[in-house]
Design an enzyme around this catalytic site. Structure first.
Site, PDB file in Angstrom:
ATOM      1  N   SER A  84      50.582  34.926  45.969  1.00 13.42           N
ATOM      2  CA  SER A  84      49.737  34.419  44.880  1.00 13.42           C
ATOM      3  C   SER A  84      48.592  35.356  44.493  1.00 13.42           C
ATOM      4  O   SER A  84      48.012  35.194  43.423  1.00 13.42           O
ATOM      5  CB  SER A  84      49.165  33.040  45.227  1.00 13.42           C
ATOM      6  OG  SER A  84      48.160  33.137  46.205  1.00 13.42           O
ATOM      7  N   LYS A 143      42.064  32.637  47.197  1.00 12.65           N
ATOM      8  CA  LYS A 143      42.090  32.683  45.730  1.00 12.65           C
ATOM      9  C   LYS A 143      40.768  33.265  45.226  1.00 12.65           C
ATOM     10  O   LYS A 143      39.780  33.326  45.948  1.00 12.65           O
ATOM     11  CB  LYS A 143      42.241  31.272  45.125  1.00 12.65           C
ATOM     12  CG  LYS A 143      43.508  30.538  45.505  1.00 12.65           C
ATOM     13  CD  LYS A 143      44.725  31.076  44.802  1.00 12.65           C
ATOM     14  CE  LYS A 143      45.974  30.276  45.100  1.00 12.65           C
ATOM     15  NZ  LYS A 143      46.609  30.592  46.370  1.00 12.65           N
TER      16      LYS A 143
END
Length: 147
Positions: free
Chosen positions: A68, A105
């Site tokens: 990701s 993230k």
């Protein structure tokens, strides 16, 4: 020593290392273009702990699992250096604990809202709401890669 293993990250703590140890370090630029003469190499010892760990008590390592964050250069099996003493800020890459799972993230903070931004278009942006169990666990300061 493995401290914790989750689906996305495996955490480690820094080990105590004698300060006199370290890998050999040649303090000269190594050309990524045309070869340069090997003169003026000064040999000294380099401790990666001293270079990468600013606050030993608040620093952890975690191995990435997943894709990701590939747009930010964080790839599967990369080793992250995470400092829990740093304040979270907009646009920083953070390790977060969200609804029982660790994830890494980019933080997006706007108008009192928090978003977790992946760096891969195949993954959705996550809006953090009051219904989420959410903690910003630490800020990524460095990444160690194998080549």
């Amino acid at each position: 020593m493995i401290l914790h293993k989750s689906t996305n990250l495996t955490f480690f703590t820094p080990e105590d290392v004698n300060d006199s140890l370290g890998a050999l370090f040649f303090d000269a630029g190594i050309s990524a273009g045309f070869p340069s003469p090997a003169e003026d190499f000064k040999e000294q010892r380099l401790s990666l702990d001293r270079e990468l760990v600013k606050n030993k008590e608040a620093t952890f390592f975690a191995r990435v699992s997943g894709q990701s964050m590939i747009g930010a250069g964080l790839e599967d099996n990369d080793l992250l250096v995470i400092d829990r003493s740093l304040e979270p800020e907009n646009n920083k890459i953070a390790v977060c604990f969200l609804d029982g799972e660790f994830t890494v993230k980019r933080l997006k903070v706007q108008n009192g809202e928090i978003w977790l931004q992946p760096e891969n278009p195949d993954y959705p942006i996550i809006k953090v709401t009051p219904e989420n169990s959410f903690v910003i666990w630490g800020i990524v300061t460095n990444v160690i890669k194998k080549v």
